[in-house]
Scaffold this motif. Structure first.
Motif, PDB file in Angstrom:
ATOM      1  N   LEU A 326      -6.765   0.419  -2.847  1.00  0.00           N
ATOM      2  CA  LEU A 326      -5.508   0.352  -2.096  1.00  0.00           C
ATOM      3  C   LEU A 326      -5.078   1.743  -1.641  1.00  0.00           C
ATOM      4  O   LEU A 326      -4.643   1.934  -0.486  1.00  0.00           O
ATOM      5  CB  LEU A 326      -4.417  -0.288  -2.958  1.00  0.00           C
ATOM      6  CG  LEU A 326      -4.379  -1.816  -3.026  1.00  0.00           C
ATOM      7  CD1 LEU A 326      -3.372  -2.270  -4.075  1.00  0.00           C
ATOM      8  CD2 LEU A 326      -4.034  -2.411  -1.664  1.00  0.00           C
ATOM      9  N   THR A 330      -4.901   3.204   2.270  1.00  0.00           N
ATOM     10  CA  THR A 330      -3.782   3.912   2.892  1.00  0.00           C
ATOM     11  C   THR A 330      -4.261   5.218   3.519  1.00  0.00           C
ATOM     12  O   THR A 330      -3.858   5.584   4.628  1.00  0.00           O
ATOM     13  CB  THR A 330      -2.701   4.186   1.841  1.00  0.00           C
ATOM     14  OG1 THR A 330      -2.282   2.942   1.278  1.00  0.00           O
ATOM     15  CG2 THR A 330      -1.509   4.885   2.448  1.00  0.00           C
ATOM     16  N   SER A 333      -5.950   4.600   6.795  1.00  0.00           N
ATOM     17  CA  SER A 333      -5.212   3.772   7.741  1.00  0.00           C
ATOM     18  C   SER A 333      -5.388   4.255   9.184  1.00  0.00           C
ATOM     19  O   SER A 333      -5.486   3.448  10.118  1.00  0.00           O
ATOM     20  CB  SER A 333      -3.730   3.731   7.364  1.00  0.00           C
ATOM     21  OG  SER A 333      -3.188   5.030   7.328  1.00  0.00           O
ATOM     22  N   PRO A 417      -7.406  -5.092  -1.280  1.00  0.00           N
ATOM     23  CA  PRO A 417      -7.437  -3.915  -0.395  1.00  0.00           C
ATOM     24  C   PRO A 417      -8.002  -4.234   0.990  1.00  0.00           C
ATOM     25  O   PRO A 417      -7.539  -3.670   1.988  1.00  0.00           O
ATOM     26  CB  PRO A 417      -8.341  -2.933  -1.148  1.00  0.00           C
ATOM     27  CG  PRO A 417      -8.222  -3.346  -2.576  1.00  0.00           C
ATOM     28  CD  PRO A 417      -8.104  -4.826  -2.543  1.00  0.00           C
ATOM     29  N   ARG A 420      -5.439  -5.862   2.910  1.00  0.00           N
ATOM     30  CA  ARG A 420      -4.422  -4.844   3.178  1.00  0.00           C
ATOM     31  C   ARG A 420      -4.783  -4.035   4.417  1.00  0.00           C
ATOM     32  O   ARG A 420      -3.916  -3.651   5.206  1.00  0.00           O
ATOM     33  CB  ARG A 420      -4.326  -3.966   1.928  1.00  0.00           C
ATOM     34  CG  ARG A 420      -3.359  -2.849   1.990  1.00  0.00           C
ATOM     35  CD  ARG A 420      -1.929  -3.349   1.926  1.00  0.00           C
ATOM     36  NE  ARG A 420      -1.060  -2.190   2.017  1.00  0.00           N
ATOM     37  CZ  ARG A 420      -0.827  -1.510   3.135  1.00  0.00           C
ATOM     38  NH1 ARG A 420      -1.376  -1.893   4.261  1.00  0.00           N
ATOM     39  NH2 ARG A 420      -0.035  -0.455   3.127  1.00  0.00           N
ATOM     40  N   LYS A 423      -3.680  -5.374   7.835  1.00  0.00           N
ATOM     41  CA  LYS A 423      -2.264  -5.328   8.197  1.00  0.00           C
ATOM     42  C   LYS A 423      -1.828  -3.947   8.693  1.00  0.00           C
ATOM     43  O   LYS A 423      -0.631  -3.699   8.848  1.00  0.00           O
ATOM     44  CB  LYS A 423      -1.421  -5.726   6.990  1.00  0.00           C
ATOM     45  CG  LYS A 423      -1.640  -7.168   6.552  1.00  0.00           C
ATOM     46  CD  LYS A 423      -0.745  -7.525   5.370  1.00  0.00           C
ATOM     47  CE  LYS A 423      -0.972  -8.974   4.954  1.00  0.00           C
ATOM     48  NZ  LYS A 423      -0.102  -9.350   3.813  1.00  0.00           N
ATOM     49  N   GLU A 439       4.197  -1.459   2.892  1.00  0.00           N
ATOM     50  CA  GLU A 439       4.507  -2.638   2.103  1.00  0.00           C
ATOM     51  C   GLU A 439       5.762  -3.313   2.645  1.00  0.00           C
ATOM     52  O   GLU A 439       6.701  -2.656   3.078  1.00  0.00           O
ATOM     53  CB  GLU A 439       4.734  -2.267   0.631  1.00  0.00           C
ATOM     54  CG  GLU A 439       3.575  -1.566  -0.042  1.00  0.00           C
ATOM     55  CD  GLU A 439       2.440  -2.507  -0.406  1.00  0.00           C
ATOM     56  OE1 GLU A 439       2.556  -3.702  -0.122  1.00  0.00           O
ATOM     57  OE2 GLU A 439       1.446  -2.041  -0.957  1.00  0.00           O
ATOM     58  N   TRP A 445       1.698  -4.585  -3.811  1.00  0.00           N
ATOM     59  CA  TRP A 445       0.506  -5.043  -4.509  1.00  0.00           C
ATOM     60  C   TRP A 445       0.107  -4.101  -5.639  1.00  0.00           C
ATOM     61  O   TRP A 445      -0.261  -4.536  -6.726  1.00  0.00           O
ATOM     62  CB  TRP A 445      -0.647  -5.174  -3.520  1.00  0.00           C
ATOM     63  CG  TRP A 445      -0.704  -6.512  -2.858  1.00  0.00           C
ATOM     64  CD1 TRP A 445      -0.507  -6.782  -1.541  1.00  0.00           C
ATOM     65  CD2 TRP A 445      -0.985  -7.764  -3.480  1.00  0.00           C
ATOM     66  NE1 TRP A 445      -0.628  -8.122  -1.298  1.00  0.00           N
ATOM     67  CE2 TRP A 445      -0.937  -8.756  -2.482  1.00  0.00           C
ATOM     68  CE3 TRP A 445      -1.256  -8.151  -4.791  1.00  0.00           C
ATOM     69  CZ2 TRP A 445      -1.150 -10.099  -2.752  1.00  0.00           C
ATOM     70  CZ3 TRP A 445      -1.476  -9.478  -5.066  1.00  0.00           C
ATOM     71  CH2 TRP A 445      -1.425 -10.446  -4.056  1.00  0.00           C
TER      72      TRP A 445
END
Length: 836
Positions: A326, A330, A333, A417, A420, A423, A439, A445
Motif C-alpha cells: 500500500l 502511494t 501513484s 494494494p 488501490r 483508484k 483514502e 485500509w
C-alpha cells in the motif's frame, strides 16, 4: 502469454530496483510460509502419506490403529487380538483377499554371526504372519521374503528378513548376508532376504530393522508362547479387501465372526449380560493405506492446532506485506497516473500489480521452503519422534501445498494494494508534486489491516498463554506421592526365564542392593510401576454392592511389595501398609484407595471387608481390606481426571508373578542414582535387560510430551505473531509520520509543543491497538474453545491469561508507536516548510 511474460519481466525489474523493500517482504513471507510448510510436512507424514506398497488404498485396519504397541491378557477386546481370534478371522471371513497379523518388539539385541557387523541393542523388530509381505504387496531387494511355510503352527522356523535401511547401514548392501546367521536376543536366525527400499514396515514412526515369523514369538518376545492363548491380545490386523467389497461390508463380516467366536469359546458360562455385551461390542474396520501408528492419535490434534496457529501467523505476515505494498502503491501513484494518462488499461495495471505480488510470494515460498527443511527437524525433535523413522521426504502433496500457499498468499496481500492502484485519480496526481493518500476515510485500509493484525495476535497469544498455564498446572499438581524424589527402574526378568518364586526373590534382592546406594532412602517394587503405560483391571465381586451396569464392577489393580505406601509417600489414611508378613501362606490382603471406598462401599468403614475377583480361577480366594490409601495419579490417563477405584494386593501373594518395577525414594537429585541403579541390576544378573531407569519427573514429561511440544511451539509462533504485528504497526506509524511531515512542521511552527505532537501520533497508534483489542477479545475467547480439551484447571475465558496477554500486547504495541511518535517531535519546521 506474451503479455504475462512482459509482466513478469517488468515485475522482476521493479523488485530489483527496490532491494530493501523486496528483502523485507520476502523474509516476512518466508517466515510465514516456512512455518506452514514445516507443520504440513509433519501432518503429511503422520496423517496423510500412504505406505510405499502396492495399492495401499485397498488396505483396511481391523481394530484400533493406535494400539499397535499394546499387549494385554484377559477377555478378548476389540482393539488388538489373540492369535486364535486372528485365525478365526483369517479362515472364515468373506471379505478379504488376505489378512495379516503382526506385533512389534522394540528392544531386540542383535549380533551378526562371524563378526560381520557390530552388535546392536534396542532394534525395532516386527513379528509377522507368513503372508505379511504378500498381503501388503512388498517386493524383495535381495533374497526372498517370508512365506506361509515360514510361519506354521506346528514348527517354528528361525528365519528373518532385513529392512533395506538396516541392510544398508549395518551390512553396506552386501548380498553375502543372505543365507548367513544373525543372533536376535541371543537366538540364531537365518537371513533369507531384504525388503524393498523405502519400506520400513506397516507402523508409521517405527524404523523396523528386522521381520521374523510369528512362530518365533517366544524367542523374540521372551515370554510363554502366546499363539494358543485366547486371552493374550497382542496382534494388530491388516486386511486387503476383495474387489467390490466396501469398508462397511468388511466391518459387518468381521463383527459377525467375532461374536460367533466369543459365543463358541465361552459357551454356557455366558450370562444374559454377557450376551448383551458381546452384541454391543464392535470392532472398528477403517482404511489402512497409511498404516498403523502408535502416536498418530496423540499428535493429530496438536498438529492441527499448530496448523491453525501458523495459518494465523501467515495471515499476519500477509497483512505486513500488504501494508508495504500500500505504501509502495502511494509512492508509485504518479507512475500509475502517467500510464493511465497515455492510455493504459486499468485491467492491465491490475494484472501487473498481481503479477508482482505473486513474484514476491514465490520468492518468499522458495526461502520458506529452505527454512522448513531445518524447521521440520526441529519440530520432530520437539515432538519426541525419530526424524529418520518418519516419511518426511517431499512428495507431490507437499509440493502442491507449498505452491498453493504461495499463490493464495500472493492474492491475499496483493489484491487490496492492486485495487488501490486502480483508484489513483489521474489529473490531481499529475498536478501534485508529492504522492499522497487518497483514502475516502481517515481510517483507511492500512489502518484497518493493522488493527486486524492486533486482533489476530491477541488470538494467538491468548491460546498460547492458556496452553502454557495449563501445562504448568499439570506439571505442578499434587500427584499424591513424593513425585520429585522417586526413581523408577524397569527390568524384564520374565523375559529371560525368571518364573514364580524366583521373580519375587529377585525383586527382594534388588531392593536390598538398591537400599544400600548412597542417597537412597527407601526401595519397594510393584507389578506396574509409575507411568508404565500399562494398566490391569478386573471385574470384582463386593458383597452388598449392586452394579447398575457391568462397567461399574471394574477396578484397577496392582501388586506391590512391602512398605510400598511408606516408601512412595502415598498416605495411608486408615489401617496399615502391605508388610513382609503378607506372604503366600497368609490370608490374601489388599489396600484400597479412596475412590474404591466411595464407589463400592459407599463411604463406609472398609477395614475387614472382603471382595473377590470375578473369575472362575479366583472363586473362593477373597481379599481382605487392611488399609485405605489416598488416590494417586500414577498413570497418564489420571493426570487430567480423578483416579478410578483401585486395589493393591501383596506382590508376595501373587501365584504367578510375571515382572516388577522398582521404585526408589532418593534424597537429593534423583538422576544422581540412575547409573548406580543400572549397575546394581547387572551385578545381580548380567543377562537382566534394563528397560529404563528414570525419575518420575522424566516419566511425567515423557507422557506430557505432546502438550509440552504444543505449548513450546505455540509460544514461539505467538512471539513471532507479536513481532510481525508490532513491525506492521511500527511501519504504518513511520509511514504516516513521514507522509505528514509538512503537517507536523506547520503545527510546530504555529506553537505546538513536542508533547502535543507526541500525544497526537501516540493517540492514533493506540487507537489502532484499541480497535484491534476490542475485536480480538471476543475472537480470542471464542477461539479458545478449540483447545478446551488441552486445558487443565482453566476455563476458556481465563481472565488472568487474558489480562496478561492484553498487557503484553498493549505494552509492545505502545513501544512500536512511541518510536515514530518521538521522531515526529524532532521535525524541523524550516526543513518541513521548505518543501511547500
Amino acid at each position: 502469454m506474451e503479455t504475462l511474460f512482459q509482466d513478469v519481466r517488468y515485475g522482476i525489474r521493479m523488485l530489483a530496483r527496490t532491494p530493501a523493500f523486496t528483502t523485507v517482504a520476502v523474509l516476512t513471507l518466508a517466515l510465514g510460509i516456512g512455518a506452514n510448510t514445516a507443520i504440513f510436512t509433519l501432518v503429511n507424514a503422520l496423517l496423510l502419506k500412504m505406505l510405499p506398497i502396492k495399492s495401499p488404498q485397498e488396505l483396511v485396519v481391523v481394530g484400533n490403529p493406535a494400539e499397535v504397541h499394546s499387549m494385554w491378557h484377559g477377555t478378548p477386546g476389540t482393539e488388538i487380538f489373540s492369535y486364535p481370534l486372528y485365525r478365526e478371522f483369517r479362515e472364515h471371513n468373506a471379505v478379504f483377499d488376505g489378512l495379516l497379523a503382526a506385533a512389534t518388539e522394540d528392544g531386540i539385541d542383535a549380533d551378526a554371526a562371524g563378526g560381520n557387523a557390530p552388535s546392536e541393542v534396542g532394534l525395532v523388530g516386527r513379528l509377522v504372519s507368513g503372508n505379511y509381505f504378500s498381503v501388503l504387496g512388498v517386493n524383495s531387494a535381495a533374497g526372498r521374503l517370508l512365506s506361509e511355510s515360514d510361519d506354521t503352527e506346528e514348527n517354528a522356523n528361525p528365519v528373518a528378513v532385513l529392512s533395506y535401511g538396516y541392510w544398508k547401514s549395518k551390512f553396506a548392501l552386501s548380498p553375502a548376508i543372505v543365507g548367513k546367521q544373525i543372533r536376535l536376543n541371543g537366538y540364531p536366525f537365518t537371513v533369507v532376504g531384504v525388503a524393498q527400499p523405502g519400506f520400513k514396515g506397516d507402523v508409521v514412526g517405527d524404523d523396523v530393522a528386522v521381520f521374523v515369523p510369528l512362530s518365533m514369538q517366544p524367542k523374540i518376545i521372551r515370554i510363554d508362547d502366546m499363539r494358543n492363548d485366547p486371552h493374550a491380545s497382542w496382534l494388530s490386523l491388516i486386511g486387503r479387501l476383495k474387489p467390490g467389497i466396501s469398508v462397511t461390508q468388511a466391518k459387518a463380516n468381521v463383527n459377525l465372526i467375532f461374536q460367533q467366536a466369543l459365543k463358541s469359546q465361552y459357551g454356557a458360562a455366558l450370562t444374559a449380560d454377557d450376551f448383551a455385551e458381546i452384541g454391543n461390542a464392535q470392532i472398528a474396520v477403517v482404511p489402512g493405506g497409511n498404516g498403523l501408528s502408535g502416536f498418530r492419535s496423540e499428535y493429530r490434534t496438536p498438529l492441527l492446532l499448530l496448523m491453525a496457529i501458523v495459518g494465523l501467523v501467515l495471515l499476519i505476515a500477509c497483512v505486513n506485506v500488504a501494508n508495504l505494498l500500500l505504501a509502495r502503491a502511494t509512492a508509485r501513484s504518479r507512475e500509475i497516473a502517467v500510464r493511465l494518462a497515455i492510455g493504459a488499461n486499468r485491467r492491465r495495471i491490475l494484472q501487473q500489480a498481481l503479477t508482482e505480488s505473486l513474484l514476491l510470494a514465490l520468492l518468499g515460498g522458495a526461502c520458506g521452503a529452505l527454512l522448513s527443511i531445518w524447521g521440520v527437524r526441529l519440530l520432530v525433535t520437539m515432538f519426541g519422534s525419530n526424524t529418520e523413522s518418519l516419511p518426511l521426504a517431499p512428495d507431490l502433496r507437499l509440493l502442491l501445498f507449498a505452491t498453493g500457499v504461495c499463490f493464495v498468499t500472493g492474492i491475499l496481500f496483493g489484491l487490496i494494494p492492486a485495487l488501490r492502484m486502480l483508484k489513483v485519480p489521474v489529473s490531481p496526481t499529475l498536478k501534485d508534486a508529492t504522492p499522497r493518500f487518497t483514502e475516502t476515510s481517515s481510517f483507511g485500509w492500512g489502518r484497518t489491516l493493522v488493527s486486524g493484525q492486533v486482533a489476530l495476535s491477541l488470538l494467538v497469544l491468548f491460546a498460547s498463554s492458556l496452553l502454557v498455564r495449563s501445562l504448568q498446572k499439570l506439571m505442578t499438581q499434587n500427584l499424591g506421592y513424593e513425585s520429585e524424589h522417586i526413581v523408577v527402574a524397569h527390568t524384564s526378568a520374565y523375559s529371560i526365564g525368571y518364573r514364580g518364586e524366583r521373580v519375587t526373590q529377585l525383586a527382594q534382592e534388588l531392593s536390598r542392593r538398591m537400599s544400600a546406594l548412597p542417597g537412597v532412602r527407601g526401595v519397594t517394587y510393584s507389578r506396574l510401576g509409575f507411568f508404565s503405560g500399562g494398566e490391569s483391571s478386573d471385574s470384582i465381586i463386593v458383597p452388598g454392592f449392586i452394579a447398575a451396569k457391568r462397567e461399574d464392577l471394574s477396578a484397577r489393580m496392582d501388586a506391590v511389595g512391602p512398605d510400598y505406601f511408606r516408601v512412595t509417600g502415598i498416605p495411608v489414611t486408615a489401617g496399615r501398609d502391605i508388610s513382609s508378613d503378607d506372604t503366600a501362606t497368609s490370608a490374601r490382603v489388599a489396600v484400597v484407595n479412596q475412590a474404591f471406598v466411595a464407589h463400592f462401599l459407599h463411604g463406609t468403614n472398609p477395614i475387614g471387608r472382603q471382595f473377590e475377583i470375578d473369575d472362575p480361577e479366583e472363586k473362593g480366594k477373597p481379599f481382605t481390606v487392611i488399609g485405605v490409601s489416598k488416590d494417586a495419579k500414577d498413570h497418564p490417563e489420571f493426570l487430567r481426571n480423578a483416579p478410578p477405584p483401585r486395589f493393591y494386593s501383596a506382590f508376595q501373594q501373587d501365584a504367578h508373578p510375571r515382572g516388577f518395577v522398582l521404585e526408589m525414594i532418593v534424597k537429593g537429585d534423583p538422576n544422581a542414582v540412575v547409573g548406580s541403579a543400572r549397575a546394581q541390576i547387572k551385578a545381580v544378573d548380567s543377562n537382566l535387560p534394563v528397560d529404563s531407569v528414570r525419575s518420575v519427573r522424566e516419566l511425567l514429561e515423557k507422557n506430557l510430551g505432546s502438550q509440552i511440544a504444543l505449548a513450546r511451539l505455540s509460544t514461539f509462533f505467538a512471539g513471532l505473531a507479536l513481532l510481525l504485528a508490532c513491525i506492521g504497526l511500527y511501519g504504518l506509524m513511520s509511514y504516516t509520520v513521514a507522509s505528514r511531515t509538512r503537517e507536523m512542521g506547520v503545527r510546530i511552527a504555529l506553537g505546538a509543543q513536542h508533547n502535543d505532537v507526541l500525544r497526537l501520533v501516540l493517540r492514533e497508534g493506540l487507537l489502532l491497538v484499541g480497535v484491534g483489542l476490542a475485536a480480538g477479545i471476543p475472537l480470542a475467547v471464542a477461539g479458545s474453545r478449540l483447545i478446551r480439551s488441552y486445558l487443565f484447571g482453566l476455563t476458556g475465558a481465563d481472565p488472568a491469561s487474558l489480562c496478561v496477554v492484553i498487557g503484553i500486547l498493549g505494552t509492545v504495541a505502545g513501544i512500536a508507536s512511541f518510536i515514530p511518535a518521538r521522531r515526529a517531535t524532532k521535525v524541523d519546521p524550516m526543513v518541513a516548510l521548505r518543501y511547500e
